[in-house]
Structures are given as structure tokens and as C-alpha cells.
Design a protein around this motif. Structure first.
Motif, PDB file in Angstrom:
ATOM      1  N   ARG A 147      21.388  40.205  33.044  1.00 13.48           N
ATOM      2  CA  ARG A 147      21.248  41.450  32.294  1.00 13.48           C
ATOM      3  C   ARG A 147      19.792  41.755  31.933  1.00 13.48           C
ATOM      4  N   TRP A 194      13.301  44.885  32.648  1.00 10.76           N
ATOM      5  CA  TRP A 194      14.516  45.701  32.693  1.00 10.76           C
ATOM      6  C   TRP A 194      15.614  44.987  31.910  1.00 10.76           C
ATOM      7  N   TYR A 198      19.707  45.397  30.446  1.00 13.21           N
ATOM      8  CA  TYR A 198      20.957  46.146  30.568  1.00 13.21           C
ATOM      9  C   TYR A 198      21.581  46.393  29.196  1.00 13.21           C
ATOM     10  N   TRP A 235      20.025  51.057  31.586  1.00 12.90           N
ATOM     11  CA  TRP A 235      18.986  50.042  31.578  1.00 12.90           C
ATOM     12  C   TRP A 235      17.760  50.582  30.859  1.00 12.90           C
ATOM     13  N   TRP A 242      14.668  54.275  28.210  1.00 13.40           N
ATOM     14  CA  TRP A 242      15.969  53.846  28.714  1.00 13.40           C
ATOM     15  C   TRP A 242      16.548  54.968  29.572  1.00 13.40           C
TER      16      TRP A 242
END
Length: 323
Positions: free
Chosen positions: A88, A114, A116, A144, A160
């Protein structure tokens, strides 16, 4: 080495306003789950060896008294490596390879993290400061965040967004994102002092592109107003015809040092409510030059990693303030 860094940089506030407009609707949980692995694949596909072209153009002036700059193009060789992947969270480190007087010189370049479905991001909030900003709960599922860091691993900007396919092209598109001036602008002391931007990342048959839509903002009569629109297209084309090994050797020698530097910035952000540190137009943060020099000394075995980490921690702690 400072001359090389300045060459590499050539290649390459009053109160900030909240940005709350949403371009998309919430994503259903089943759709998010179905796209998760493809999202990851698109992010991981940015790793590799590239020839990069930077195309920058100030196009539309919003302030009638402003004269837009002439378009500018530059380029270089850049290695991108995955330095963390927990599923993630994916971290990509960029390394410029500069040929100068017959030798390869490595410039630790930008980093992109990055994450999630993040609950918050470390966003640019005003000149010399980055603060925690909540991601609206209804906009987290399936999305993300991308946080971009400067050469010394201090923050630069964060946003985001979601991966989407339009016209047969799949891309990630950010929310509206506040950003500090790039070096190329900061050194000119322009009438604008920040950008309001949308970033897009997308794969291509040759590699990938990073497309930036920047509204350059400045203060006039006490109000933040748009000065000029800029479009930046950074094209990463796959290429191995340069000294890739020198970049990997640099990273092998310094990765433990830089991991500790990242951890220290994270600690400061968590304990001080964000990061506040003075910046200079030429170098970024006031400690950027020394943090990079320390890494060079580690690679050249002039300094042990342990001593390097200890000095870096002291520099970061001494030069950051509570928000």
C-alpha cells in the motif's frame, strides 16, 4: 561537486489558500479493489533507466502587466529505483547521471512516495512550511496520494487522486495541489511565489510522462492572484546508453544514510506538526547542500555511515521549527 549540482538544478509566501473542490465522485469499494493491482503496476512501471526531456512553457498571462517567459527545453539521464514497496506504499528514488569532463557524477534527485487510501498528506501550506492536511474521508477509497520530496528528502508538495482511463489512456490525476517555486523560478525572484497545480502521471510505450498544469500565483494589493499559466511536460523515455552503474553504485553506498535521513524528517513531521524550515532560492532548504555533501563523504569513505547519520539528525533537528 557544487558546480555539478548547480548545473543539474539548471536542468531541471504569504498565506496559502485551502483547496477543497473535488473533480471526481467517491469510488465504490468493489471498483477500488478491482483496480488496485493495476494501479500498483502503473506506479512500479515508472522505475527504470531513462533519457528525460523537460519542456516548460508559460502560455497564458492572467496579469495583463506580466510578460511570459520564452519556452524552455532541457534534458538529462535519470535512473529511477523502487526503494520501498509494502503493497500500500511505494517509494521511488530518482538519480540524475551527469557526464562532466569525462566523468559520471550522480545527483540525488527528487523522490516520490505513493500511499494507498491515505488519511492525511504533508502538504505545502505557506512559504517555508508544510503541514498535515486531512484527505476527506469520502474521497479516500481507491485513491493514492503522491508526496514529492526534494533532493535532501525534505518535502516539496503532496496531493491525492485516482487512476482513470479516458480516451483509451490510463493516468493518475492529482487533486489541486499547492507547490513552492521550482529552483528555475525561485532564482529569478519573480512576481509569483507559489504554484497551484494539477499533476498527471501516465505510462507510454516508451516509458512514462509527468504532465504539470501550473497556475503561478502572486500577491497583489494583499490578495493572492493568478499571474500566468505554465505547462510542463517531463518525458521519460527508456534508455540504457549511459553510465547506469554509477547511479546504482552511489545508491548502494549511501542508501542506509538516506534511509536514516528520511526517518528523521518523518520524526520531525510527526512531532512538530509538520515541517518548517528556511529555504534559499539556489539550494532549497538551508541544510540541503550539507546533507548532500555528507552522502558524498560516505561514498568516498571519508565519513562512516554512523557519523554521517548523527550529523544529519543534528542538522535537521536544529533547523526545523514547530508549526
Amino acid at each position: 561537486m557544487k558546480t555539478i549540482r548547480n548545473f543539474a538544478a539548471a536542468l531541471l509566501l504569504s498565506a496559502a489558500l485551502p483547496v477543497t473542490a473535488f473533480a471526481h465522485s467517491p469510488i465504490a469499494a468493489d471498483a477500488a479493489a478491482a483496480n488496485f493491482e493495476q494501479d500498483r503496476a502503473d506506479i512500479l512501471a515508472m522505475a527504470g533507466n531513462y533519457r528525460v526531456r523537460f519542456d516548460m512553457q508559460e502560455s497564458t498571462r492572467w496579469d495583463p502587466t506580466y510578460q511570459p517567459l520564452e519556452p524552455k527545453k532541457s534534458g538529462g539521464n535519470e535512473v529511477v529505483r523502487v526503494i520501498e514497496d509494502t503493497g500500500r506504499k511505494i517509494v521511488l528514488q530518482h538519480l540524475l547521471v551527469i557526464e562532466h569532463e569525462g566523468k559520471s557524477h550522480i545527483i540525488k534527485h527528487w523522490r516520490q512516495d505513493w500511499e494507498y487510501e491515505p488519511a492525511k498528506i504533508l502538504a505545502y501550506s505557506d512559504r517555508n512550511s508544510w503541514a498535515w492536511e486531512d484527505v476527506p474521508e469520502r474521497m479516500r477509497t481507491g485513491r493514492w496520494s503522491q508526496t514529492v520530496y526534494q533532493v535532501d528528502d525534505s518535502p516539496r508538495y503532496a496531493g491525492w487522486g485516482q487512476f482513470e482511463t479516458q480516451g483509451g489512456v490510463r493516468r493518475w490525476r492529482s487533486s489541486w495541489t499547492w507547490r513552492p517555486l521550482a529552483r528555475r523560478d525561485a532564482v529569478r525572484n519573480p512576481v509569483y511565489d507559489r504554484y497551484l497545480s494539477i499533476n498527471r502521471h501516465q505510462s507510454s510505450p516508451d516509458g512514462w510522462i509527468h504532465w504539470q498544469d501550473n497556475t503561478k500565483m502572486g500577491t497583489k494589493d494583499g490578495k493572492l492572484i493568478p499571474i500566468v499559466q505554465e505547462y510542463v511536460l517531463n518525458t521519460y523515455a527508456k534508455n540504457d546508453e549511459y553510465d547506469v552503474k554509477s547511479a546504482d553504485d552511489y545508491w548502494a553506498a549511501t542508501k542506509d544514510y538516506w534511509a536514516a535521513v528520511r526517518a528523521e524528517w518523518d520524526r520531525v513531521a510527526a512531532t512538530k506538526g509538520g515541517i518548517a524550515i528556511d529555504e534559499e532560492a539556489q539550494t532549497g532548504t538551508v541544510i540541503s547542500g550539507r546533507l548532500l555533501e555528507i552522502a558524498d563523504e560516505v561514498q568516498d569513505k571519508k565519513l562512516t555511515t554512523a557519523k554521517a547519520i548523527a550529523e544529519a539528525k543534528k542538522l535537521i533537528e536544529a533547523n526545523t521549527r514547530k508549526l
